[in-house]
Design a protein around this motif. Sequence first.
Motif, PDB file in Angstrom:
ATOM      1  N   CYS A   1      -9.228  -6.089  -1.797  1.00  0.00           N
ATOM      2  CA  CYS A   1     -10.134  -6.461  -0.697  1.00  0.00           C
ATOM      3  C   CYS A   1      -9.728  -7.762  -0.019  1.00  0.00           C
ATOM      4  N   GLY A   2      -8.858  -8.556  -0.643  1.00  0.00           N
ATOM      5  CA  GLY A   2      -8.344  -9.763  -0.003  1.00  0.00           C
ATOM      6  C   GLY A   2      -9.437 -10.731   0.406  1.00  0.00           C
ATOM      7  N   ALA A   3      -9.404 -11.155   1.675  1.00  0.00           N
ATOM      8  CA  ALA A   3     -10.357 -12.152   2.157  1.00  0.00           C
ATOM      9  C   ALA A   3     -11.756 -11.596   2.334  1.00  0.00           C
ATOM     10  N   GLY A   4     -11.900 -10.272   2.406  1.00  0.00           N
ATOM     11  CA  GLY A   4     -13.224  -9.659   2.486  1.00  0.00           C
ATOM     12  C   GLY A   4     -13.687  -9.273   3.873  1.00  0.00           C
TER      13      GLY A   4
ATOM     14  N   HIS B   1      -5.990  -1.027   1.966  1.00  0.00           N
ATOM     15  CA  HIS B   1      -5.296  -1.357   3.209  1.00  0.00           C
ATOM     16  C   HIS B   1      -4.053  -2.196   2.917  1.00  0.00           C
ATOM     17  N   ARG B   2      -2.975  -1.874   3.632  1.00  0.00           N
ATOM     18  CA  ARG B   2      -1.693  -2.554   3.416  1.00  0.00           C
ATOM     19  C   ARG B   2      -1.359  -2.587   1.932  1.00  0.00           C
ATOM     20  N   VAL B   3      -1.380  -1.423   1.342  1.00  0.00           N
ATOM     21  CA  VAL B   3      -1.206  -1.273  -0.103  1.00  0.00           C
ATOM     22  C   VAL B   3       0.127  -1.872  -0.553  1.00  0.00           C
ATOM     23  N   CYS B   4       0.066  -2.653  -1.616  1.00  0.00           N
ATOM     24  CA  CYS B   4       1.303  -3.194  -2.199  1.00  0.00           C
ATOM     25  C   CYS B   4       1.290  -3.132  -3.721  1.00  0.00           C
ATOM     26  N   PHE B   5       0.202  -2.578  -4.304  1.00  0.00           N
ATOM     27  CA  PHE B   5       0.139  -2.545  -5.761  1.00  0.00           C
ATOM     28  C   PHE B   5       1.140  -1.572  -6.376  1.00  0.00           C
TER      29      PHE B   5
ATOM     30  N   GLU C   1      -3.605   2.977   3.209  1.00  0.00           N
ATOM     31  CA  GLU C   1      -2.852   2.539   4.389  1.00  0.00           C
ATOM     32  C   GLU C   1      -1.652   1.729   3.904  1.00  0.00           C
ATOM     33  N   PHE C   2      -0.460   2.094   4.378  1.00  0.00           N
ATOM     34  CA  PHE C   2       0.772   1.481   3.876  1.00  0.00           C
ATOM     35  C   PHE C   2       1.474   0.670   4.954  1.00  0.00           C
TER      36      PHE C   2
ATOM     37  N   LYS D   1      -0.988   6.168   7.292  1.00  0.00           N
ATOM     38  CA  LYS D   1      -2.160   6.349   6.439  1.00  0.00           C
ATOM     39  C   LYS D   1      -2.182   7.724   5.792  1.00  0.00           C
ATOM     40  N   ALA D   2      -2.730   7.769   4.577  1.00  0.00           N
ATOM     41  CA  ALA D   2      -2.948   9.030   3.873  1.00  0.00           C
ATOM     42  C   ALA D   2      -4.421   9.099   3.483  1.00  0.00           C
ATOM     43  N   LEU D   3      -5.090  10.160   3.892  1.00  0.00           N
ATOM     44  CA  LEU D   3      -6.500  10.366   3.588  1.00  0.00           C
ATOM     45  C   LEU D   3      -6.624  11.562   2.668  1.00  0.00           C
TER      46      LEU D   3
END
Length: 283
Positions: free
Chosen positions: A128-131, A190-194, A234-235, A264-266
């Motif tokens: 969630c980052g900054a929120g 969002h902006r997945v990096c894990f 979202e990548f 994006k993949a839904l």
Amino acid sequence: MTASLPSPLFRQPPSCRSLGRPCLSRTSLHRYRVRLSRKFKKLLSLDAGQSLWEHVCRSTHPVSARRILGTIDRTELERLRDSYPCRPNARKINAYEDAKYWIGVNVRRAQDLWLDRSPSLQILDLGCGAGYFLYLCRLFGHEGLGFDTDEEPFFRGTTEFFNVRRVIGRIEPQTPLPDLGRKFDLVTGHRVCFHRLTRTNNGEWLEWSPADWKFFINDIRIRFLKPEGRLLLEFNPRPDGSSFFTDELRAFFNSQGARIFRWKALLAADPNQRPRFKQTRKL
């Protein structure tokens, strides 16, 4: 009889060499034409068409980013920037203090999922980052929960500032997420990096395999999604500008019933269903 001088109208113009200027070589001309060709291809590409379609869809249900920005005390965000400096050698995470930019980004994210028009949803935001995203979701009448690491002090300050509830944890390959005690209508990343494991010597990332993605998606579907729930991933594009979805990954996500649109993949809770971005009916 001497020959007369040719008329100035028919004289050969001086060469660039005679004027002391560098000539445009054939190689330079070829490179220019290649770059121009690539620009035209980009304008006519599938991604450009899909981007245009996104803008058209958003225009049918406009949201005022300016009005939302007006609900934020930007002076307080400036203070947070000074109170939570970056960790040594960390990326410049305090760029997230730019509320105008990030509100704009997250308004578009909310519009793409029609969250400004849907009934109240239970939303889990991974990373969630900054929120900002969950802050907007609350303004639209949804209830959100964030999940993220606690490595960035600035995010600790902004999530408190936005009154965003979050659970601290890390997403690891082949490892179930911690129990959150409930299920959700929508899970987002969002902006997945894990999925990035480590960098190789040449600077490229080692990433999750399709088997790792399958474990993660199944875990979300079984333990965190309601029967009509959706998972949005979202990548970022790859360093060379190409799509995250290599042929192998595109085939895998399609096998999982994903609706792939741009980066994006839904996915639906039921792998046999193809979910829609626009889901405004009561769940």
